[in-house]
Design a protein around this motif. Sequence first.
Motif, mmCIF file in Angstrom:
data_model
loop_
_atom_site.group_PDB
_atom_site.id
_atom_site.type_symbol
_atom_site.label_atom_id
_atom_site.label_comp_id
_atom_site.label_asym_id
_atom_site.label_seq_id
_atom_site.Cartn_x
_atom_site.Cartn_y
_atom_site.Cartn_z
ATOM 1 N N LEU A 332 0.851 -1.201 0.000
ATOM 2 C CA LEU A 332 0.000 0.000 0.000
ATOM 3 C C LEU A 332 0.876 1.237 0.000
ATOM 4 O O LEU A 332 1.867 1.315 0.753
ATOM 5 N N GLN A 333 0.530 2.184 -0.822
ATOM 6 C CA GLN A 333 1.169 3.495 -0.848
ATOM 7 C C GLN A 333 0.051 4.554 -0.855
ATOM 8 O O GLN A 333 -0.564 4.810 -1.891
ATOM 9 N N VAL A 334 -0.238 5.088 0.306
ATOM 10 C CA VAL A 334 -1.344 6.031 0.420
ATOM 11 C C VAL A 334 -0.863 7.315 1.061
ATOM 12 O O VAL A 334 0.122 7.317 1.819
ATOM 13 N N GLU A 335 -1.527 8.382 0.749
ATOM 14 C CA GLU A 335 -1.304 9.685 1.363
ATOM 15 C C GLU A 335 -2.676 10.302 1.655
ATOM 16 O O GLU A 335 -3.679 9.896 1.056
ATOM 17 N N PRO A 336 -2.724 11.240 2.585
ATOM 18 C CA PRO A 336 -4.029 11.822 2.934
ATOM 19 C C PRO A 336 -4.742 12.390 1.704
ATOM 20 O O PRO A 336 -4.220 13.261 1.016
ATOM 21 N N CYS A 337 -5.910 11.862 1.438
ATOM 22 C CA CYS A 337 -6.713 12.301 0.290
ATOM 23 C C CYS A 337 -8.171 12.447 0.746
ATOM 24 O O CYS A 337 -8.723 11.510 1.321
ATOM 25 N N THR A 338 -8.727 13.576 0.472
ATOM 26 C CA THR A 338 -10.115 13.844 0.873
ATOM 27 C C THR A 338 -10.958 14.121 -0.364
ATOM 28 O O THR A 338 -10.599 14.939 -1.208
ATOM 29 N N THR A 370 -2.465 2.097 -4.447
ATOM 30 C CA THR A 370 -1.986 3.469 -4.223
ATOM 31 C C THR A 370 -3.182 4.415 -4.149
ATOM 32 O O THR A 370 -4.211 4.215 -4.807
ATOM 33 N N CYS A 371 -3.022 5.435 -3.339
ATOM 34 C CA CYS A 371 -4.027 6.499 -3.205
ATOM 35 C C CYS A 371 -3.267 7.802 -3.009
ATOM 36 O O CYS A 371 -2.578 7.972 -2.007
ATOM 37 N N ARG A 372 -3.380 8.717 -3.980
ATOM 38 C CA ARG A 372 -2.567 9.933 -3.925
ATOM 39 C C ARG A 372 -3.316 11.093 -4.572
ATOM 40 O O ARG A 372 -4.242 10.918 -5.348
ATOM 41 N N ASN A 373 -2.835 12.294 -4.209
ATOM 42 C CA ASN A 373 -3.354 13.521 -4.819
ATOM 43 C C ASN A 373 -2.580 13.827 -6.087
ATOM 44 O O ASN A 373 -1.348 13.693 -6.122
ATOM 45 N N VAL A 374 -3.278 14.251 -7.121
ATOM 46 C CA VAL A 374 -2.649 14.619 -8.392
ATOM 47 C C VAL A 374 -2.850 16.122 -8.606
ATOM 48 O O VAL A 374 -3.995 16.580 -8.667
ATOM 49 N N HIS A 385 -6.333 10.111 -7.195
ATOM 50 C CA HIS A 385 -6.246 8.863 -7.937
ATOM 51 C C HIS A 385 -6.153 7.687 -6.977
ATOM 52 O O HIS A 385 -5.294 7.657 -6.087
ATOM 53 N N PHE A 386 -7.047 6.724 -7.198
ATOM 54 C CA PHE A 386 -6.986 5.456 -6.478
ATOM 55 C C PHE A 386 -6.710 4.376 -7.516
ATOM 56 O O PHE A 386 -7.460 4.206 -8.471
ATOM 57 N N LYS A 387 -5.616 3.616 -7.300
ATOM 58 C CA LYS A 387 -5.171 2.646 -8.303
ATOM 59 C C LYS A 387 -4.901 1.305 -7.652
ATOM 60 O O LYS A 387 -4.306 1.220 -6.578
#
Length: 461
Positions: A332-338, A370-374, A385-387
């Motif tokens: 898992l590679q996640v960052e705070p995403c709202t 992964t879950c990150r802000n673009v 983006h959620f991948k």
Amino acid sequence: MISSLHGRLLITILIVISLMWGAWFAGQVLQTRRYQEVMWDEASRYTATQMLLSLPRDVDLASQPPGFRVPEGVEPWTRELRLAFQIWLKKDGRLLMGSPLIGRTPLKADFRDGPAVVRIDGEQWRVFALSDAENLIQVQIGKPQSELDATARSWMQFALLIAAILFLLLAVAIWFVICLSLRSVERVQASIQARQPLDLDPLPNTDLPREIRPLVDSFNQLLVQLSTALEGERRFIADAAHELRTPLAALTTYAELALNAPDGRSEREALQRLMLAVKRSARLSEQLLDLARIDARPDAGGSQSVGLHELVLVVARDFEVMASKKHQSLSLQVEPCTIAGYVDELGILIRNLIDNAVRYAGQGGRVEITCRNVPATAGGAEQVHFKVADDGPGVPVEERERIFDRFYRVAGSSDRGSGIGLSLVSRAAQLHGAAIDISEGIAGRGFAVTVSFPSQALQSE
């Protein structure tokens, strides 16, 4: 309150016409009365002029006005047509001749020329006086004001009667025009009443008034949407029944094998297969319920701020045991995403993507989440983006567009799925206004799905 459109239109039109007609009639009453008085004055002027021109020059020598009698049975005047005249010698105020109706009292005591309203014996008279050029003789002609008013009233009553008849004819004509104009609307009403409960064919919109056509067109659009939704529900029920038939048959088969097993080992193997069939049936039932719940969710309103990274972490932990049994690597590679969305539907989307990856990655496979802000690009907006990617067998390019259809399965797949998981993902993404992108998986192998959500700022705007 009148519920009939015919009645509302008719009464509204008639009220407006009545008000306008009432104002016109009041003006006509005043105008007719004034016209009646002017006509009387002009007629009196003409009569007085003719009388002056008919008198002899030596009229002043007459000692008494003539007093002839009318024949027996002939009334000298009637109550309804009273008319009086007098001819006065102005130099000594002597009555030369006059109507016996009024006696010897001057009709116009001031002997001024012109019209006037005077009171004689308690009654108002309209009098006109005219003198000769030498101002020697004056002719006075009078008529009771009540008779002039009675004539005006008679005219008004006749006009009122004609107006009432015309009003009734106008009401009938307006009613006929309204009924004729709304006949097409009544045809639509009759078409609706004659329909069967599930008849969703478009309503007839030919020959409709321009004001009614948009309403019927809106109904037709709604009927098309209902027809599409109903057809989808029918197809869903048929497909669901078909899908449930297979695991139920398997449950029956494995249960019979377990009951008829010759030894404990065979019985155990049958029970294990029965357990797998039960799990598959439970998963299918759960996905069908999820699908029904998403379809029942309206596409607008009620969303809330959701920490997508937190939801991804919670759901991913549920697959750690399943991945470890297959000796898979789950990263898992996640960052705070709202984002703005619905927690339950987002959970369905995340769970089905991860479940699909773990299921098809195979023994010893890899799954990356992964879950990150673009950041926003030129002309674009910030996204989340959620991948989910794996290194399994992947999906042929020619079939990638169809994998999000309900109950569609990729041919030759080693793990027989229900064909519902990715359709749930597609519906949940559509509910959130998100876009789905399909690409190669890890290290050029497998399969990857990226869901791009609008940013929280864009949602709030």
